[in-house]
Design a protein around this motif. Sequence first.
Motif, PDB file in Angstrom:
ATOM      1  N   VAL A   1       0.840  -1.199   0.000  1.00 28.63           N
ATOM      2  CA  VAL A   1       0.000   0.000   0.000  1.00 28.63           C
ATOM      3  C   VAL A   1       0.878   1.253   0.000  1.00 28.63           C
ATOM      4  N   MET A   2       1.923   1.220   0.804  1.00 29.12           N
ATOM      5  CA  MET A   2       2.786   2.405   0.937  1.00 29.12           C
ATOM      6  C   MET A   2       3.679   2.633  -0.278  1.00 29.12           C
ATOM      7  N   ASN A   3       4.233   1.521  -0.809  1.00 31.07           N
ATOM      8  CA  ASN A   3       5.278   1.677  -1.833  1.00 31.07           C
ATOM      9  C   ASN A   3       4.911   1.135  -3.215  1.00 31.07           C
ATOM     10  N   GLY A   4       3.707   0.611  -3.358  1.00 36.31           N
ATOM     11  CA  GLY A   4       3.372  -0.041  -4.625  1.00 36.31           C
ATOM     12  C   GLY A   4       4.038  -1.412  -4.674  1.00 36.31           C
TER      13      GLY A   4
ATOM     14  N   GLY B   1      -0.637  -8.744   7.414  1.00 32.04           N
ATOM     15  CA  GLY B   1      -0.986  -7.379   7.783  1.00 32.04           C
ATOM     16  C   GLY B   1      -1.878  -7.384   8.997  1.00 32.04           C
ATOM     17  N   ASN B   2      -2.314  -6.180   9.398  1.00 34.48           N
ATOM     18  CA  ASN B   2      -3.144  -6.103  10.598  1.00 34.48           C
ATOM     19  C   ASN B   2      -4.407  -5.255  10.426  1.00 34.48           C
ATOM     20  N   THR B   3      -4.649  -4.779   9.205  1.00 32.11           N
ATOM     21  CA  THR B   3      -5.908  -4.051   9.010  1.00 32.11           C
ATOM     22  C   THR B   3      -6.581  -4.521   7.715  1.00 32.11           C
ATOM     23  N   PRO B   4      -7.914  -4.614   7.746  1.00 34.31           N
ATOM     24  CA  PRO B   4      -8.626  -5.080   6.556  1.00 34.31           C
ATOM     25  C   PRO B   4      -8.312  -4.219   5.342  1.00 34.31           C
TER      26      PRO B   4
ATOM     27  N   THR C   1      -7.202  -5.207   1.395  1.00 28.10           N
ATOM     28  CA  THR C   1      -8.044  -4.969   0.209  1.00 28.10           C
ATOM     29  C   THR C   1      -7.336  -4.036  -0.764  1.00 28.10           C
ATOM     30  N   GLU C   2      -6.670  -3.015  -0.204  1.00 25.77           N
ATOM     31  CA  GLU C   2      -5.961  -2.061  -1.057  1.00 25.77           C
ATOM     32  C   GLU C   2      -4.777  -2.754  -1.746  1.00 25.77           C
ATOM     33  N   ALA C   3      -4.030  -3.554  -0.966  1.00 25.64           N
ATOM     34  CA  ALA C   3      -2.871  -4.254  -1.542  1.00 25.64           C
ATOM     35  C   ALA C   3      -3.313  -5.180  -2.682  1.00 25.64           C
ATOM     36  N   MET C   4      -4.423  -5.864  -2.470  1.00 24.26           N
ATOM     37  CA  MET C   4      -4.916  -6.784  -3.514  1.00 24.26           C
ATOM     38  C   MET C   4      -5.249  -6.022  -4.795  1.00 24.26           C
ATOM     39  N   LYS C   5      -5.883  -4.849  -4.616  1.00 26.73           N
ATOM     40  CA  LYS C   5      -6.222  -4.044  -5.802  1.00 26.73           C
ATOM     41  C   LYS C   5      -4.951  -3.597  -6.518  1.00 26.73           C
ATOM     42  N   ILE C   6      -3.978  -3.124  -5.743  1.00 30.66           N
ATOM     43  CA  ILE C   6      -2.716  -2.634  -6.338  1.00 30.66           C
ATOM     44  C   ILE C   6      -2.012  -3.782  -7.081  1.00 30.66           C
ATOM     45  N   ILE C   7      -1.975  -4.946  -6.455  1.00 26.25           N
ATOM     46  CA  ILE C   7      -1.319  -6.113  -7.072  1.00 26.25           C
ATOM     47  C   ILE C   7      -2.004  -6.447  -8.409  1.00 26.25           C
ATOM     48  N   CYS C   8      -3.313  -6.335  -8.414  1.00 25.21           N
ATOM     49  CA  CYS C   8      -4.055  -6.696  -9.629  1.00 25.21           C
ATOM     50  C   CYS C   8      -3.980  -5.618 -10.707  1.00 25.21           C
ATOM     51  N   GLU C   9      -3.318  -4.523 -10.413  1.00 24.03           N
ATOM     52  CA  GLU C   9      -3.082  -3.529 -11.474  1.00 24.03           C
ATOM     53  C   GLU C   9      -1.791  -3.840 -12.231  1.00 24.03           C
ATOM     54  N   ASP C  10      -0.976  -4.742 -11.687  1.00 20.24           N
ATOM     55  CA  ASP C  10       0.272  -5.117 -12.355  1.00 20.24           C
ATOM     56  C   ASP C  10      -0.018  -6.208 -13.395  1.00 20.24           C
ATOM     57  N   GLU C  11       0.580  -6.059 -14.559  1.00 19.46           N
ATOM     58  CA  GLU C  11       0.257  -6.972 -15.665  1.00 19.46           C
ATOM     59  C   GLU C  11       0.477  -8.445 -15.311  1.00 19.46           C
ATOM     60  N   LEU C  12       1.662  -8.744 -14.766  1.00 15.94           N
ATOM     61  CA  LEU C  12       1.952 -10.143 -14.433  1.00 15.94           C
ATOM     62  C   LEU C  12       1.213 -10.586 -13.167  1.00 15.94           C
ATOM     63  N   LEU C  13       1.335  -9.785 -12.101  1.00 14.49           N
ATOM     64  CA  LEU C  13       0.771 -10.208 -10.817  1.00 14.49           C
ATOM     65  C   LEU C  13      -0.757 -10.341 -10.869  1.00 14.49           C
TER      66      LEU C  13
ATOM     67  N   ARG D   1     -13.526 -11.038   5.889  1.00 13.51           N
ATOM     68  CA  ARG D   1     -14.784 -10.590   5.258  1.00 13.51           C
ATOM     69  C   ARG D   1     -14.494  -9.551   4.163  1.00 13.51           C
ATOM     70  N   GLN D   2     -13.694  -8.549   4.535  1.00 17.95           N
ATOM     71  CA  GLN D   2     -13.427  -7.484   3.548  1.00 17.95           C
ATOM     72  C   GLN D   2     -12.537  -7.999   2.405  1.00 17.95           C
ATOM     73  N   SER D   3     -11.605  -8.875   2.748  1.00 16.18           N
ATOM     74  CA  SER D   3     -10.724  -9.414   1.697  1.00 16.18           C
ATOM     75  C   SER D   3     -11.523 -10.252   0.709  1.00 16.18           C
ATOM     76  N   ARG D   4     -12.507 -10.994   1.234  1.00 16.23           N
ATOM     77  CA  ARG D   4     -13.321 -11.836   0.341  1.00 16.23           C
ATOM     78  C   ARG D   4     -14.136 -10.960  -0.607  1.00 16.23           C
ATOM     79  N   GLU D   5     -14.643  -9.852  -0.066  1.00 13.74           N
ATOM     80  CA  GLU D   5     -15.375  -8.912  -0.932  1.00 13.74           C
ATOM     81  C   GLU D   5     -14.458  -8.452  -2.065  1.00 13.74           C
TER      82      GLU D   5
END
Length: 323
Positions: A32-35, A59-62, A66-78, A116-120
């Motif tokens: 989240v902090m560094n991409g 991590g320790n917060t929902p 969720t944000e990390a997952m979104k960022i990861i899914c913006e990368d072509e390979l990841l 719960r939030q990650s599953r969403e």
Amino acid sequence: MAGFSCVTFRGICHGLGSDYAPTELTSARSVVMNGVGKSYRFMRINPETEGVTCIQLFGNTPEDFTEAMKIICEDELLSRVDIFDINMGCPVQKVVKTGAGSGLLKTPKLAGEIVRQSREATEKLGKVLTVKTRIGFNDSSKNGPEFAKILAANGAQAICVHGRTAAQMYAGEADWEQIRLMRESVRDCGVYFFANGDVKDGPSARKILDVTGADGVMIGRAACGNPWLFSEVKDYLLCQNADKTIKNISFKEKCDMLLSELHGRIKEVGEKTAVCEMRGVMPHYVKGFPGASRMKVALCRASTEMEVRQILDDCLRLKEDGL
Ligand SMILES: Cc1cc2nc3c(=O)[nH]c(=O)nc-3n(C[C@H](O)[C@H](O)[C@H](O)COP(=O)(O)O)c2cc1C
């Protein structure tokens, strides 16, 4: 596994029977902090060699997840990853003191909210969500069964349980009976359940499945320097004539595999880092062979691929000469 399950090794394991293996744990906060840049080499996947791909986050917060997952899914390979796995089992103090990893066993409500939030998020991204955890935080808090229920109720699609408490780290024996209790607690929840801890060959894999009633088995330390273990275990589980499944891997085959892992890692991260990181891995390939202690010392001092090759060639020559 941190330090071991790089993309090269996971590909090797898949080629030898492993169905899938998660990346080593990566900090959701850091993403989240560094991409993805800083953590890219830990999260790198190769759908062609790995089959099913899985990125593990801690991590320790929902919101971090969720944000990390979104960022990861913006990368072509990841973005081609199949599974996001949440680490709720890491016992390392640096992780636990932030409330992450196995620290989440102490805050089941928060763990549930993270799931719960990650599953969403994973639903929207078209990914599967799994969780890796332990049987409890310590001897006086083996809350595994209730914890597993919370994970399942909040949408975890698979749960993998390492049969030790966080306080045990990796000491003592894994408690397969506690894993069974966790399995039972979610039997009717439609969640896949994997058992983990102290599986080192076909018979122990058969036994953990029988004792726990799990759907599958995960293997950690025993596969380090021994990727053949996956086909051995698979053959044992599927084959009537189980004794025939034990393979004797020669020293030459071990050396060749070590070099092939090193070569793959060099392509990933360059020679200097690869050789340095392989210092923790190479001793596993040579353990059990005559002269292993001397070889381990030499390998741990090597700093180039050529030096590693030389050490292995010398050992092979001595072996051929019967010295
Ligand atoms: C050096 C080392 C690194 C590990 N790193 C991870 C990790 O990044 N993520 C994870 O879920 N488990 C990690 N583990 C735990 C293993 O996945 C596994 O749960 C544990 O070793 C018990 O299984 P085993 O008896 O088959 O080794 C690690 C274990 C070791 C020894």
